[in-house]
Design an enzyme around this catalytic site. Structure first.
Site, short mmCIF file in Angstrom:
data_model
loop_
_atom_site.label_atom_id
_atom_site.label_comp_id
_atom_site.label_asym_id
_atom_site.label_seq_id
_atom_site.Cartn_x
_atom_site.Cartn_y
_atom_site.Cartn_z
N ARG A 60 22.39 45.64 35.79
CA ARG A 60 20.88 45.77 34.93
C ARG A 60 20.20 46.53 35.62
O ARG A 60 19.10 47.03 35.06
CB ARG A 60 20.41 44.22 35.23
CG ARG A 60 20.92 43.33 34.31
CD ARG A 60 20.42 41.91 34.42
NE ARG A 60 20.73 41.33 35.73
CZ ARG A 60 20.18 40.13 36.42
NH1 ARG A 60 19.47 39.44 35.53
NH2 ARG A 60 20.63 39.89 37.59
N LYS A 166 38.23 36.51 41.82
CA LYS A 166 37.90 35.17 42.28
C LYS A 166 36.59 34.98 42.56
O LYS A 166 35.86 35.85 42.88
CB LYS A 166 38.83 34.92 43.28
CG LYS A 166 38.45 35.42 44.77
CD LYS A 166 39.32 34.64 45.93
CE LYS A 166 38.71 34.97 47.07
NZ LYS A 166 37.30 34.34 47.57
N HIS A 196 43.14 39.96 46.08
CA HIS A 196 43.63 41.35 46.89
C HIS A 196 44.61 40.96 47.95
O HIS A 196 45.42 41.87 48.51
CB HIS A 196 42.50 41.92 47.31
CG HIS A 196 41.84 40.92 48.72
ND1 HIS A 196 40.76 40.01 48.37
CD2 HIS A 196 41.88 41.17 50.08
CE1 HIS A 196 40.54 39.66 49.48
NE2 HIS A 196 41.06 40.37 50.55
N LYS A 200 48.50 43.35 49.43
CA LYS A 200 48.65 43.80 50.83
C LYS A 200 50.24 44.18 51.23
O LYS A 200 51.09 43.40 50.53
CB LYS A 200 48.30 42.97 51.84
CG LYS A 200 46.86 42.55 51.85
CD LYS A 200 46.22 41.82 52.98
CE LYS A 200 44.70 41.45 53.14
NZ LYS A 200 43.98 42.63 53.45
N GLU A 234 38.97 34.58 61.10
CA GLU A 234 38.05 35.48 61.05
C GLU A 234 37.16 35.30 62.44
O GLU A 234 36.84 34.22 62.66
CB GLU A 234 37.10 35.44 59.80
CG GLU A 234 38.03 35.94 58.54
CD GLU A 234 37.00 35.82 57.44
OE1 GLU A 234 36.21 36.88 57.22
OE2 GLU A 234 36.90 35.16 56.58
N HIS A 258 44.14 32.79 48.12
CA HIS A 258 44.87 33.65 48.79
C HIS A 258 46.01 33.14 49.54
O HIS A 258 46.93 33.54 49.37
CB HIS A 258 44.01 34.35 49.82
CG HIS A 258 42.72 35.06 49.37
ND1 HIS A 258 42.76 35.92 48.39
CD2 HIS A 258 41.34 34.88 50.03
CE1 HIS A 258 41.55 36.35 48.13
NE2 HIS A 258 40.83 36.07 49.07
#
Length: 510
Positions: A60, A166, A196, A200, A234, A258
């Site tokens: 936009r 996703k 994704h 890998k 993480e 995933h």
């Protein structure tokens, strides 16, 4: 004399991307300048894109073509990971980049896109071939799909495909509704649901490792494997995405998509041939074989966690409820661990432990396959240290940060006697092949542009994975948790360790 194509090196790459257009909806968003445009530039740098390749951005925000190109250039320079930015390559590539401002609910937006696609077909010889990429908020998916259908852009003189990011719904019901919306406009074979992690190198290499060698596949079953652990950790928090994350959570954000796709790749049966539907059929069969928990089983088979504030290395880390955009009484999971059981002949009785979390001690994603111990400790007298015998053979597939494979086994210590100690054999992509591994988005974009669906998820796979986690979502939605229940910088709540201990197992420290 034909002019050499500056973006194509047929001697180096087998699959050829032919001239076509990529339309990115939500092109002013984070994904485009962090992932998509750097991946496209890298493909151009390595001569994997044709000279006629075109990118049409849409959002936009009012921008000229030049303003959009400059913004994308800044993103490529900032987020390009493994290569040096080359100005001339960018200039050649950017001649095919353009931008159209417009609202996805406005029919005029699709009229302008149709004109630009037609223009590229004439000037860049794209032949009307178009890949549409939904890089918008999921709430805009329906409007974009319906707009493409109503405008006739979903059909044309060339092929038309749709990439969907996703999340594919928020639960079983909404995933089914999204698939119905998609199929009103695009047939299943033209829908590319991107995950994704499947792009890998290590995840792809699971197929080569299992089905290209005769060593491990005979052992790949309940007779020889004790259990499997899949970890996606993480070290960072929500990094400014608190408002999104308190609606999603770790189970939805990582495990449902995933990590269940990784599990399906690890545990699937061998396909008869290596072609997209045969591979995806086996992944789908495995996902359908996951035992659906009763609500009573959720308490012993799934653990939710949320990180609290802590001091780590002299740094004061906030808890999730102290993050920007997060409610002070947020009840969403920033850590989730699940014990999945597979009801088939190969895996009956073998637990698949999957965990994912924020603010854990390190960033790592790996798969650890623990084999059964030797039936008789023949050298126990020579190696009395009981810790040795509690560390049986272990196969570790590292997805990130450094992709590779490691096999741990016992070997004789140098010297007299038969003292044993654990050793490892390691394979690393970088040192073994001496070439850069392509990013997941590079791989998956080429697959979509060439029509290869192997690494993309199918409707039945998405719905099967939602069914596997739906009982957990239902129970957690009504359960009152005592959050936070693990400090930032730790490996999660004690309840997660207890879940494995009940079966005589323990989480491996990556």
């Amino acid at each position: 004399m034909a002019t050499a194509n500056p973006f194509q090196d047929p001697a180096r790459f087998r699959r050829r991307v032919r001239p076509c257009a990529l339309v990115i909806f939500g092109a002013n968003g984070d994904l485009t300048h962090r992932k998509l445009m750097p991946a496209l530039y890298q493909l151009a740098l390595e001569r994997r894109l044709p000279a006629g390749f075109a990118v049409i951005g849409n959002s936009r925000t009012e921008m000229s073509d030049e303003q959009f190109r400059e913004k994308m250039r800044e993103g490529v320079i900032k987020f390009l990971e493994d290569s040096k930015f080359e100005e001339q390559v960018w200039r050649d590539f950017a001649t095919g980049i353009s931008y159209i401002a417009g609202d996805l609910r406005d029919p005029a937006c699709y009229g302008a896109l149709a004109n630009r696609i037609e223009e590229n077909s004439r000037t860049r010889q794209t032949g009307g071939d178009v890949l549409f990429y939904l890089s918008t908020q999921p709430s805009h998916y329906g409007a974009a799909i319906e707009g493409l259908g109503a405008s006739g852009l979903a059909r044309g003189s060339g092929w038309r495909r749709l990439v969907v990011e996703k999340p594919f719904g928020r639960d079983t019901v909404t995933a089914h509704e999204l698939n119905q919306t998609l199929h009103k406009v695009f047939p299943e074979e033209e829908v590319y649901r991107i995950d994704h992690y499947l792009g890998k190198e290590t995840v792809q290499n699971i197929l080569a490792f299992r089905f290209g060698n005769g060593i491990f596949e005979p052992l790949w079953n309940r007779r020889y494997i004790s259990h499997v652990q899949i970890t996606a950790a993480e070290s960072i928090g929500v990094e400014g995405r608190g408002a999104y994350y308190q609606e999603a959570g770790a189970l939805r954000d990582m495990i449902q998509n995933h990590l269940l796709q990784i599990m399906a790749t690890i545990a699937m049966e061998p396909p008869a041939v290596f072609e997209p539907n045969a591979v995806r059929d086996e992944r789908a069969k495995l996902l359908r074989s996951i035992r659906i928990m009763s609500h009573d089983e959720v308490a012993t088979h799934a653990v939710a966690g949320q990180y609290g504030p802590a001091s780590v290395g002299g740094n004061e880390l906030p808890g999730f409820r102290q993050e920007t955009g997060v409610s002070p009484d947020a009840r969403i999971d920033t850590y989730a661990a699940v014990n999945f059981q597979v009801d088939n002949w190969r895996w009956a009785g073998v637990p698949f432990y999957i965990r994912s979390g924020k603010r854990l001690p390190k960033r790592v994603t790996d798969i650890a396959i623990r084999f059964n111990s030797a039936p008789h400790t023949l050298f126990a007298n020579e190696s009395p240290d009981s810790a040795i015998w509690s560390r049986p053979n272990l196969l570790i597939l590292r997805v990130q940060p450094e992709e590779g494979i490691s096999l741990r086994f016992l070997s004789k210590h140098p010297g007299s006697g038969m003292r044993l100690r654990p050793v490892s054999m390691d394979f690393k992509y970088g040192s073994s092949f001496g070439v850069r591994s392509p990013s997941a988005y590079e791989t998956l974009l080429v697959d979509a542009l060439t029509g290869d669906l192997t690494l993309y998820t199918r409707q039945d796979m998405v719905e099967a994975s939602w069914r596997a986690v739906q009982p957990i979502l239902d129970v957690w939605a009504s359960r009152k948790f005592e959050f936070p229940n693990y400090p930032a910088g730790s490996w999660g709540p004690q309840e997660s360790d207890d879940m494995l201990a009940r079966h005589g197992h323990a989480w491996r420290t990556p």
